[in-house]
Design a protein around this motif. Structure first.
Motif, PDB file in Angstrom:
ATOM      1  N   SER A  47       0.826  -1.205   0.000  1.00 18.38           N
ATOM      2  CA  SER A  47       0.000   0.000   0.000  1.00 18.38           C
ATOM      3  C   SER A  47       0.855   1.248   0.000  1.00 18.38           C
ATOM      4  O   SER A  47       0.552   2.235  -0.669  1.00 18.38           O
ATOM      5  CB  SER A  47      -0.919  -0.009   1.222  1.00 18.38           C
ATOM      6  N   SER A  48       1.997   1.222   0.722  1.00 18.10           N
ATOM      7  CA  SER A  48       2.854   2.404   0.770  1.00 18.10           C
ATOM      8  C   SER A  48       3.584   2.627  -0.536  1.00 18.10           C
ATOM      9  O   SER A  48       3.799   3.766  -0.955  1.00 18.10           O
ATOM     10  CB  SER A  48       3.869   2.270   1.917  1.00 18.10           C
ATOM     11  N   SER A  49       3.984   1.503  -1.204  1.00 18.45           N
ATOM     12  CA  SER A  49       4.694   1.659  -2.466  1.00 18.45           C
ATOM     13  C   SER A  49       3.767   2.094  -3.585  1.00 18.45           C
ATOM     14  O   SER A  49       4.177   2.767  -4.529  1.00 18.45           O
ATOM     15  CB  SER A  49       5.391   0.345  -2.847  1.00 18.45           C
ATOM     16  N   SER A  50       2.490   1.658  -3.495  1.00 17.97           N
ATOM     17  CA  SER A  50       1.551   2.027  -4.556  1.00 17.97           C
ATOM     18  C   SER A  50       1.056   3.459  -4.391  1.00 17.97           C
ATOM     19  O   SER A  50       0.575   4.066  -5.339  1.00 17.97           O
ATOM     20  CB  SER A  50       0.370   1.057  -4.537  1.00 17.97           C
ATOM     21  N   SER A  51       1.142   3.999  -3.183  1.00 17.12           N
ATOM     22  CA  SER A  51       0.685   5.366  -2.977  1.00 17.12           C
ATOM     23  C   SER A  51       1.681   6.344  -3.567  1.00 17.12           C
ATOM     24  O   SER A  51       2.883   6.105  -3.555  1.00 17.12           O
ATOM     25  CB  SER A  51       0.501   5.630  -1.476  1.00 17.12           C
ATOM     26  N   THR A  52       1.212   7.432  -4.085  1.00 18.09           N
ATOM     27  CA  THR A  52       2.064   8.438  -4.695  1.00 18.09           C
ATOM     28  C   THR A  52       2.643   9.345  -3.620  1.00 18.09           C
ATOM     29  O   THR A  52       1.910   9.888  -2.797  1.00 18.09           O
ATOM     30  CB  THR A  52       1.253   9.262  -5.702  1.00 18.09           C
ATOM     31  N   LEU A  53       3.970   9.465  -3.641  1.00 17.88           N
ATOM     32  CA  LEU A  53       4.625  10.346  -2.686  1.00 17.88           C
ATOM     33  C   LEU A  53       4.604  11.779  -3.215  1.00 17.88           C
ATOM     34  O   LEU A  53       4.604  12.014  -4.424  1.00 17.88           O
ATOM     35  CB  LEU A  53       6.065   9.885  -2.446  1.00 17.88           C
ATOM     36  N   THR A  54       4.607  12.740  -2.325  1.00 19.89           N
ATOM     37  CA  THR A  54       4.513  14.147  -2.691  1.00 19.89           C
ATOM     38  C   THR A  54       5.890  14.806  -2.701  1.00 19.89           C
ATOM     39  O   THR A  54       6.897  14.198  -2.309  1.00 19.89           O
ATOM     40  CB  THR A  54       3.617  14.888  -1.683  1.00 19.89           C
ATOM     41  N   GLN A 108      35.370   8.054  -9.152  1.00 23.82           N
ATOM     42  CA  GLN A 108      34.088   7.966  -9.846  1.00 23.82           C
ATOM     43  C   GLN A 108      33.092   7.244  -8.946  1.00 23.82           C
ATOM     44  O   GLN A 108      33.450   6.312  -8.224  1.00 23.82           O
ATOM     45  CB  GLN A 108      34.262   7.198 -11.162  1.00 23.82           C
ATOM     46  N   ALA A 109      31.850   7.690  -8.971  1.00 22.74           N
ATOM     47  CA  ALA A 109      30.806   7.051  -8.157  1.00 22.74           C
ATOM     48  C   ALA A 109      30.405   5.729  -8.802  1.00 22.74           C
ATOM     49  O   ALA A 109      29.915   5.715  -9.929  1.00 22.74           O
ATOM     50  CB  ALA A 109      29.597   7.965  -8.034  1.00 22.74           C
ATOM     51  N   PRO A 110      30.579   4.614  -8.113  1.00 21.02           N
ATOM     52  CA  PRO A 110      30.229   3.309  -8.702  1.00 21.02           C
ATOM     53  C   PRO A 110      28.751   3.002  -8.556  1.00 21.02           C
ATOM     54  O   PRO A 110      28.060   3.534  -7.680  1.00 21.02           O
ATOM     55  CB  PRO A 110      31.067   2.327  -7.875  1.00 21.02           C
ATOM     56  N   GLN A 111      28.270   2.129  -9.416  1.00 20.56           N
ATOM     57  CA  GLN A 111      26.918   1.615  -9.248  1.00 20.56           C
ATOM     58  C   GLN A 111      26.888   0.629  -8.089  1.00 20.56           C
ATOM     59  O   GLN A 111      27.830  -0.137  -7.885  1.00 20.56           O
ATOM     60  CB  GLN A 111      26.443   0.921 -10.524  1.00 20.56           C
ATOM     61  N   LYS A 112      25.805   0.656  -7.326  1.00 18.35           N
ATOM     62  CA  LYS A 112      25.646  -0.260  -6.196  1.00 18.35           C
ATOM     63  C   LYS A 112      24.158  -0.465  -5.963  1.00 18.35           C
ATOM     64  O   LYS A 112      23.332   0.175  -6.624  1.00 18.35           O
ATOM     65  CB  LYS A 112      26.333   0.318  -4.950  1.00 18.35           C
ATOM     66  N   PRO A 113      23.772  -1.371  -5.066  1.00 17.58           N
ATOM     67  CA  PRO A 113      22.339  -1.604  -4.834  1.00 17.58           C
ATOM     68  C   PRO A 113      21.583  -0.322  -4.507  1.00 17.58           C
ATOM     69  O   PRO A 113      22.048   0.516  -3.737  1.00 17.58           O
ATOM     70  CB  PRO A 113      22.340  -2.573  -3.649  1.00 17.58           C
ATOM     71  N   VAL A 114      20.414  -0.185  -5.112  1.00 15.53           N
ATOM     72  CA  VAL A 114      19.608   1.029  -4.952  1.00 15.53           C
ATOM     73  C   VAL A 114      19.001   1.050  -3.553  1.00 15.53           C
ATOM     74  O   VAL A 114      18.520   0.036  -3.049  1.00 15.53           O
ATOM     75  CB  VAL A 114      18.495   1.077  -6.022  1.00 15.53           C
ATOM     76  N   GLN A 115      19.004   2.229  -2.913  1.00 11.00           N
ATOM     77  CA  GLN A 115      18.510   2.365  -1.547  1.00 11.00           C
ATOM     78  C   GLN A 115      17.066   2.857  -1.478  1.00 11.00           C
ATOM     79  O   GLN A 115      16.482   2.881  -0.396  1.00 11.00           O
ATOM     80  CB  GLN A 115      19.413   3.325  -0.756  1.00 11.00           C
ATOM     81  N   PHE A 116      16.501   3.251  -2.610  1.00 10.45           N
ATOM     82  CA  PHE A 116      15.165   3.841  -2.593  1.00 10.45           C
ATOM     83  C   PHE A 116      14.259   3.123  -3.579  1.00 10.45           C
ATOM     84  O   PHE A 116      14.719   2.556  -4.578  1.00 10.45           O
ATOM     85  CB  PHE A 116      15.232   5.333  -2.945  1.00 10.45           C
ATOM     86  N   THR A 117      12.969   3.178  -3.312  1.00 13.16           N
ATOM     87  CA  THR A 117      11.985   2.645  -4.251  1.00 13.16           C
ATOM     88  C   THR A 117      11.818   3.632  -5.412  1.00 13.16           C
ATOM     89  O   THR A 117      12.187   4.813  -5.294  1.00 13.16           O
ATOM     90  CB  THR A 117      10.635   2.443  -3.560  1.00 13.16           C
ATOM     91  N   PRO A 118      11.270   3.173  -6.552  1.00 13.45           N
ATOM     92  CA  PRO A 118      11.020   4.107  -7.662  1.00 13.45           C
ATOM     93  C   PRO A 118      10.172   5.303  -7.253  1.00 13.45           C
ATOM     94  O   PRO A 118      10.408   6.431  -7.717  1.00 13.45           O
ATOM     95  CB  PRO A 118      10.311   3.234  -8.695  1.00 13.45           C
ATOM     96  N   GLN A 120      10.077   6.733  -4.312  1.00  9.29           N
ATOM     97  CA  GLN A 120      10.913   7.640  -3.533  1.00  9.29           C
ATOM     98  C   GLN A 120      11.886   8.403  -4.428  1.00  9.29           C
ATOM     99  O   GLN A 120      12.142   9.592  -4.208  1.00  9.29           O
ATOM    100  CB  GLN A 120      11.673   6.853  -2.464  1.00  9.29           C
ATOM    101  N   VAL A 121      12.426   7.723  -5.447  1.00  7.38           N
ATOM    102  CA  VAL A 121      13.320   8.397  -6.399  1.00  7.38           C
ATOM    103  C   VAL A 121      12.563   9.522  -7.108  1.00  7.38           C
ATOM    104  O   VAL A 121      13.072  10.641  -7.259  1.00  7.38           O
ATOM    105  CB  VAL A 121      13.882   7.387  -7.420  1.00  7.38           C
ATOM    106  N   ASP A 122      11.341   9.235  -7.538  1.00  8.57           N
ATOM    107  CA  ASP A 122      10.528  10.254  -8.205  1.00  8.57           C
ATOM    108  C   ASP A 122      10.237  11.425  -7.272  1.00  8.57           C
ATOM    109  O   ASP A 122      10.226  12.590  -7.699  1.00  8.57           O
ATOM    110  CB  ASP A 122       9.220   9.645  -8.697  1.00  8.57           C
ATOM    111  N   ALA A 123       9.989  11.120  -5.994  1.00  3.44           N
ATOM    112  CA  ALA A 123       9.677  12.185  -5.032  1.00  3.44           C
ATOM    113  C   ALA A 123      10.889  13.090  -4.805  1.00  3.44           C
ATOM    114  O   ALA A 123      10.761  14.314  -4.760  1.00  3.44           O
ATOM    115  CB  ALA A 123       9.211  11.583  -3.710  1.00  3.44           C
TER     116      ALA A 123
END
Length: 267
Positions: A47-54, A108-118, A120-123
């Motif tokens: 429910s939290s992931s499906s809700s749109t963050l502001t 250089q900043a390396p790629q690593k496991p993502v810490q945020f949900t999509p 949260q990234v959009d927010a």
């Protein structure tokens, strides 16, 4: 009398049986509780992931995870650059690939496991865009992979292959820096890299590559991702050096081994 005592002795329960029953009861209770808790947690996560963050949610996430280096007002600091004008597209590229938040200073900043949900990234991106606007998301048509693959291949060879390799396999640069492999990069992050110029990559604005040219380059890279090497084992797509080394070691090595074997047999 003896039979009565025997019956009584046979009807007694062992002390271990009571302990076993208590243990089984505790295990069943704990299992039911754990299962119910996991189901509730999964429901809450869904429910939290499906809700749109502001934008306000993005601000809180930024302050908690990014402001230490980039400043509370995106002004930057000694530990990180200003984010004025980078836009939500830069946030998408840096955060969705795990490059940010940065764990340690490096060439250089390396790629690593993502810490945020999509979401949260959009927010976070929406918050950065609201404070200091910059490059934004393209239309779906730019990322559909339906552009001119041949033209995209030519543009990629001219503008990108000297760092990323003609097959998008990546390559080493100077001072510990490198051009990343593009075989798993999403179309959106391909576009974001061209528009924002992260790390050592130059910015390709519409004067360098038009929007249609960018679509063609993305289509070419998507074609590479979806199709295996037609020549068999690609050897990492590293070019003639890797291929020559392979031939030298295995080809000529096999000929030498065969020659030694024939000589030994004749003797």
């Amino acid at each position: 009398m003896a039979r009565e005592k025997k019956r009584r002795s046979n009807g007694r329960r062992s002390p271990l049986a009571a302990a076993a029953l208590i243990g089984i009861g505790l295990l069943m209770t704990g299992g039911i509780y754990a299962g119910a808790s996991a189901a509730i947690a999964a429901t809450d996560d869904t429910s939290s992931s499906s809700s749109t963050l502001t934008v306000e949610d993005g601000k809180k996430l930024f302050q908690a995870n990014c402001a230490t280096c980039h400043g509370l007002n995106l002004q930057g600091s000694e530990a990180g650059p200003s984010l004025y004008g980078v836009g939500e597209l830069s946030v998408q590229f840096q955060v969705s690939t795990g490059r940010m938040p940065l764990q340690a200073q490096a060439p250089q900043a390396p790629q690593k496991p993502v810490q945020f949900t999509p979401a949260q990234v959009d927010a976070i991106g929406a918050y950065v865009q609201s404070v200091a606007p910059g490059p934004s998301y393209p239309s779906d048509e730019v990322l559909d992979g339906e552009g001119d693959v041949a033209n995209g291949a030519e543009l990629f060879r001219i503008n990108c292959a000297m760092c990323h390799n003609v097959a998008g396999a990546g390559g080493a640069l100077t001072e510990g820096k490198y051009a990343p492999n593009l075989r798993t990069t999403s179309p959106l992050n391909m576009y974001a890299a061209m528009v924002t110029g992260p790390q050592n990559m130059p910015v390709f604005n519409d004067l360098n590559l038009t929007l249609e040219d960018k679509r063609d380059v993305i289509s070419y890279l998507m074609f590479l991702q979806e199709n295996d090497s037609p020549g068999g084992y690609a050897l990492g797509s590293l070019g003639p050096v890797a291929e020559g080394l392979f031939i030298w070691i295995f080809g000529i090595g096999s000929l030498i081994a065969l020659t030694v074997w024939i000589t030994a047999k004749s003797n």
